[in-house]
Write an enzyme that holds these catalytic residues in place. Structure first.
Site, PDB file in Angstrom:
ATOM      1  N   GLY A 134       0.902  -1.212  -0.069  1.00 43.70           N
ATOM      2  CA  GLY A 134      -0.132  -0.014  -0.089  1.00 43.70           C
ATOM      3  C   GLY A 134       0.893   1.174  -0.024  1.00 43.70           C
ATOM      4  O   GLY A 134       1.943   1.182   0.584  1.00 43.70           O
ATOM      5  N   GLY A 162      10.591  -8.551  -8.625  1.00 43.17           N
ATOM      6  CA  GLY A 162       9.342  -8.385  -7.785  1.00 43.17           C
ATOM      7  C   GLY A 162       9.004  -7.207  -7.373  1.00 43.17           C
ATOM      8  O   GLY A 162       8.968  -6.230  -7.955  1.00 43.17           O
ATOM      9  N   ASP A 178       6.395   4.742  -5.101  1.00 42.45           N
ATOM     10  CA  ASP A 178       6.716   4.728  -3.742  1.00 42.45           C
ATOM     11  C   ASP A 178       8.135   5.188  -3.123  1.00 42.45           C
ATOM     12  O   ASP A 178       8.248   5.881  -2.195  1.00 42.45           O
ATOM     13  CB  ASP A 178       6.284   3.675  -2.919  1.00 42.45           C
ATOM     14  CG  ASP A 178       4.631   3.433  -3.226  1.00 42.45           C
ATOM     15  OD1 ASP A 178       3.834   4.146  -3.302  1.00 42.45           O
ATOM     16  OD2 ASP A 178       4.170   2.293  -3.418  1.00 42.45           O
ATOM     17  N   SER A 233      11.596  -4.885 -12.494  1.00 41.31           N
ATOM     18  CA  SER A 233      10.031  -4.700 -12.203  1.00 41.31           C
ATOM     19  C   SER A 233      10.048  -3.204 -11.784  1.00 41.31           C
ATOM     20  O   SER A 233      10.836  -2.550 -11.387  1.00 41.31           O
ATOM     21  CB  SER A 233       9.799  -5.431 -10.911  1.00 41.31           C
ATOM     22  OG  SER A 233       8.483  -5.087 -10.496  1.00 41.31           O
ATOM     23  N   ASN A 278       1.884  11.561 -12.511  1.00 38.51           N
ATOM     24  CA  ASN A 278       2.710  11.329 -13.565  1.00 38.51           C
ATOM     25  C   ASN A 278       1.939  12.128 -14.968  1.00 38.51           C
ATOM     26  O   ASN A 278       1.043  13.061 -14.582  1.00 38.51           O
ATOM     27  CB  ASN A 278       2.208   9.842 -14.017  1.00 38.51           C
ATOM     28  CG  ASN A 278       0.938   9.214 -14.188  1.00 38.51           C
ATOM     29  OD1 ASN A 278       0.163  10.181 -14.638  1.00 38.51           O
ATOM     30  ND2 ASN A 278       0.790   8.054 -13.580  1.00 38.51           N
TER      31      ASN A 278
END
Length: 320
Positions: A39, A291, A256, A250, A187
């Site tokens: 989150g 990942g 974040d 990834s 963005n």
């Protein structure tokens, strides 16, 4: 008490596994699963920890999944305040296909939050001590939360003289601009929406960013440009930061990590220029990890130094 507080209204417990090949209507044998707390704000706190910073991580967590999230954050050494949720925290599922190297992410909707839970969140933020200087509210809003909830938080932060960083999208982001005064990280698509346009090109983005700031809709805009880095827009100037080309594994957690790099730089008294460089370095570093792993400190340091050295070379006068 940490100077940085993160807030997550719609967290998720990320469960991931790997298999050789994803096939329909077959019983698929998966590797042992792993769990990670996830989150927006939670990931920012975890990235801050990776970068050597501290934060207080505030979130709603309910049921066994909320308890699992609390346990995982404790294991990572992150200060936290879990607001007890009435319903279990949502779970996301991530599958890595070994044969193709592709990752499949299954995001589940969050449970609806009640007004009582929303009031509890606002009360915790209202009672933050004077030492808190930065509040990061990040991620989507769950069902039941009004579009202006982050706007309410931004207003509360302004009244407490806490600098607010918001990373969200859609109507929630639009409502934050009605309060203004925040560092926002849209963005290009989100910047278009703020301008009331379906699409903007590179020639328009600077003018639109300046206009939003002049209208008081944000104090600063750190516009994410993907692999091209980011554009920082303030009242005084526009600046671009372009990262080195790296091997991307990834893009999960890149945004974040970028927020974590920026807010940590600000909390350490760095300049706005350094803030956006650290942000781009952290976001780029996150793309190098597999990942859902977030940025690694050594990668961030290396990329930041590369960005700084390239900028210094461009500023040198030509040799005679």
């Amino acid at each position: 008490m940490a100077k940085i507080v993160t807030f997550t209204l719609n967290p998720a417990l990320d469960k991931s596994s790997a298999l050789e090949r994803l096939m329909p209507e077959e019983k698929l044998r998966c590797d042992p699963p792993t769990w990670e707390p996830g989150g927006g704000g939670i990931n920012v706190s975890r990235a801050l920890k990776n970068l050597g910073g501290d934060s207080l991580c505030i979130y709603i967590g309910g049921g066994h999944t909320g308890q699992k999230m609390e346990e995982l954050l404790r294991q990572e050494g992150i200060q936290q305040h879990r607001i007890e949720g009435k319903r279990p925290t949502r779970e996301n599922f991530v599958v890595y296909e070994k044969s193709s190297g592709k990752q499949y992410r299954f995001g589940m909707p969050g449970e609806a939050v009640s007004q009582q839970e929303l009031d509890a969140c606002l009360e915790v933020i209202r009672q933050l001590p004077q030492e808190v200087k930065y509040l990061v509210a990040s991620g989507s809003l769950p069902p039941g939360a009004p579009d202006d909830f982050y706007g309410q938080i931004a207003q509360m932060a302004r009244e407490r003289n806490i600098r607010c960083v918001i990373d969200t999208s859609g109507p929630a982001l639009q409502k934050v601009t009605e309060v203004g005064g925040c560092l926002l990280k849209p963005n290009l698509s989100e910047l278009s929406q703020l301008a009331g346009k379906d699409h903007i090109n590179a020639l328009e983005q600077e003018e639109i960013a300046r206009e939003l700031i002049s209208q008081g809709k944000a104090s600063m805009l750190a516009v994410s440009l993907g692999p091209r880095g980011a554009m920082l827009a303030t009242k005084e100037h526009i600046e671009y930061v372009v990262p080195p080309t790296v091997k991307q594994n990834s893009t999960v957690g890149a945004g974040d990590s970028m927020v974590a790099g920026m807010v940590l730089a600000l909390s350490l008294g760095k300049s706005q220029r350094d803030m956006i460089r650290w942000g781009v370095a952290a976001g780029t570093a996150a793309t190098m990890t597999p990942g859902s792993e977030l940025c690694r400190r050594q990668d961030v340091d290396d990329i930041y130094n590369w960005i700084r050295e390239k900028a210094e070379q461009q500023e040198l006068p030509p040799s005679v």
